[in-house]
Design an enzyme around this catalytic site. Structure first.
Site, mmCIF file in Angstrom:
data_model
loop_
_atom_site.group_PDB
_atom_site.id
_atom_site.type_symbol
_atom_site.label_atom_id
_atom_site.label_comp_id
_atom_site.label_asym_id
_atom_site.label_seq_id
_atom_site.Cartn_x
_atom_site.Cartn_y
_atom_site.Cartn_z
ATOM 1 N N ASP A 56 16.315 22.127 55.428
ATOM 2 C CA ASP A 56 17.167 22.797 54.697
ATOM 3 C C ASP A 56 16.610 22.861 53.048
ATOM 4 O O ASP A 56 17.532 22.872 52.138
ATOM 5 C CB ASP A 56 18.353 22.080 54.398
ATOM 6 C CG ASP A 56 17.937 20.658 53.671
ATOM 7 O OD1 ASP A 56 16.948 20.158 53.783
ATOM 8 O OD2 ASP A 56 18.966 19.970 52.910
ATOM 9 N N GLU A 57 15.423 23.206 53.076
ATOM 10 C CA GLU A 57 14.603 23.387 51.786
ATOM 11 C C GLU A 57 13.441 24.422 51.782
ATOM 12 O O GLU A 57 12.720 24.252 52.897
ATOM 13 C CB GLU A 57 13.893 21.558 51.448
ATOM 14 C CG GLU A 57 13.621 21.464 50.211
ATOM 15 C CD GLU A 57 12.806 20.211 50.223
ATOM 16 O OE1 GLU A 57 11.922 20.139 49.355
ATOM 17 O OE2 GLU A 57 13.144 19.143 51.141
#
Ligand SMILES: [Mg+2]
Length: 389
Positions: A105-106
Site C-alpha cells: 500500500d505504499e
C-alpha cells in the site's frame, strides 16, 4: 544534480479501511485485522479507532485483546487487499513513469521530469488522492518533497488523509524539532545511543560534528549527517521484472499413476498462471521438472506459438511435456512447472508477495549502503533493521 520532486503515497490503515469500506457496520468501530479474538497471531493493521486504544501493527493479538477487548478481530483477506493494491498502483501508474512500490500500500513516484516544480506536483498529489477516493473509496496520505526521506516524512506527518508538501528551503526547519528516531535507519537502540550522547532532535544531529556521529554510528554517521540536513540522494527505482515464475511440489510418497501426475501439473499450472497475471506478465516458454524416485532429475521445455497467462494453456503444455518423458516404471518424487520468456505488459507493476517485497526492499537498501559505505556499514544497518522488527 537537477532539483528532484518525489511523491510518497501511503494508504491509511489499509486492510482495516478496506474492511470498513465493505462492511458499513464496522465504520467508527475499532477494527483489528490479523490475529484472532482468542489472542492468537499478530496484528496486521489496526483501524484508527483501534489505535486510540494503543493497538498497532506487529503487536501480538493477545496484547491487542487486552488493550481493546471490544475490538472487532478479522482474518487477513489477502486476495481482497491485493486487488485493492493493484488498483491503487494502476492509479499511480497514470501519474508517473518512475514508480517504486515499497509494500502492498505504499510507493514512491519520481515526477521530476513531468513537472516544472512543486506547485504543479501538489496538483498531481491532489489528483492522486481524489482518484483513490473516488475509485477505491479509500483514503491515502501523500507527501511531496525534494527526496524520498522528506517525501515519506511528509506523508507520515499528514496521516490520515493528509497532503503535506516540504519545499527544499523548508527541509531543515521541518526536520529540526523531530526526534532522532525519525531519521531513516535509526531504530530504537540507535535512537537511545544518540539520546544518551545528548542528541535528542534532528537539529541536535545536524549541529553535531561529523566525527562524533561517526564515533556513535560508525559509517552510518555520514548518512545521518546528510539526512539531518535534508539530503538524501537515493533514487526511485522501479522494481525489476521477474524473469521466470515457477512452482514445484515434492510428494510424501512417489507418484505412479499418470492421472495423479496430471492433476498435480494442473494445480501447479493454476498457481503459476495466477502469479503471471498478478505481475501483468505472459510466458513464451513453458517447462516442467521431473524428479524420479532415485533422485534423477530432468527438465523439458517448449516455446509456445504465442504468449500465455492462462492455467489451461500452461496445464495442456505441461501435460504434453510429461507425456514425452520416458518414465519407465519409476515413481515420481517431485513435479514442477516453470514459465519463462516473460513479456510484461506496459504500465503493469509487478506485485510480489508482500513479505518477499519487504525482503527485496531491505536487500536493495543494503546494496545501496554497501556501495556507498562498504561492508561494515551493512552489518550496522542489518542490526538496525532487526531492532525495528
Ligand atoms: Mg499504509
Amino acid at each position: 544534480m537537477a532539483e528532484r520532486v518525489i511523491i510518497h503515497v501511503d494508504m491509511d490503515a489499509f486492510y482495516a479501511a478496506i474492511e470498513q469500506r465493505d462492511r458499513p457496520e464496522l465504520r467508527g468501530r475499532p477494527v483489528i485485522v490479523g490475529g484472532t479474538p482468542e489472542g492468537r497471531g499478530v496484528v496486521s493493521t489496526a483501524s484508527y479507532e483501534a489505535r486510540e486504544f494503543g493497538v498497532h501493527s506487529a503487536m501480538p493479538a493477545a496484547q491487542a485483546v487486552r488493550l481493546c477487548p471490544q475490538g472487532v478481530f478479522l482474518p487477513v483477506d489477502f486476495r481482497k487487499y491485493r486487488a485493492a493494491s493493484e488498483r491503487m498502483m494502476a492509479i499511480l501508474a497514470r501519474r508517473a513513469s518512475r514508480i517504486e512500490q515499497m509494500s502492498v500500500d505504499e510507493a514512491f513516484l519520481d515526477v521530476s521530469e513531468k513537472v516544472s516544480g512543486f506547485p504543479e506536483t501538489e496538483k498531481i498529489a491532489k489528483a492522486i488522492k481524489r482518484e483513490i477516493r473516488e475509485e477505491l473509496k479509500l483514503t491515502a496520505s501523500v507527501g511531496v518533497g525534494p527526496n524520498k526521506f522528506l517525501a515519506k516524512l511528509a506523508s507520515d506527518q499528514g496521516k490520515p488523509d493528509g497532503l503535506v508538501v516540504i519545499l527544499p528551503e523548508e527541509a531543515e526547519g521541518f526536520l529540526a524539532p523531530l526526534p532522532v528516531s525519525r531519521l531513516w535507519g535509526v531504530g530504537p537502540k540507535t535512537a537511545k545511543r544518540l539520546q544518551e550522547a545528548g542528541l535528542k532532535t534532528i537539529a541536535d544531529v545536524a549541529a553535531a560534528p561529523i566525527e562524533e556521529l561517526r564515533r556513535l554510528l560508525g559509517a552510518w554517521g555520514q548518512v545521518a549527517y546528510e539526512l539531518s540536513r535534508g539530503k538524501d540522494d537515493r533514487s526511485v527505482e522501479p522494481a525489476g521484472e521477474a524473469k521466470s515464475v515457477s512452482a514445484e511440489e515434492t510428494f510424501p510418497s512417489d507418484l505412479h499413476h499418470v492421472g495423479n501426475m496430471r492433476r498435480v501439473l494442473a494445480e501447479l499450472s493454476a498457481g503459476v498462471a495466477r502469479r503471471l497475471r498478478s505481475q501483468g506478465a505472459r510466458a513464451r516458454t513453458i517447462g516442467i521438472k521431473v524428479r524420479f524416485g532415485d533422485f534423477r532429475t530432468i527438465t523439458r521445455q517448449t516455446t509456445l506459438s504465442g504468449p500465455a497467462d492462462r492455467a489451461e494453456a500452461l496445464r495442456r503444455t505441461a501435460c504434453e511435456l510429461l507425456d514425452g518423458v520416458d518414465r519407465g516404471d519409476q515413481g515420481i518424487r517431485l513435479l514442477g512447472v516453470r514459465a519463462s520468456g516473460l513479456e510484461h505488459g506496459l504500465g503493469q507493476l509487478s506485485l510480489f508477495d508482500e513479505r518477499a517485497q519487504r525482503r527485496g526492499q531491505l536487500e536493495k537498501t543494503l546494496a545501496y549502503i554497501r556501495r556507498r559505505f562498504g561492508p561494515e556499514a551493512v552489518r550496522w544497518a542489518r542490526e538496525a533493521s532487526r531492532q525495528r522488527r
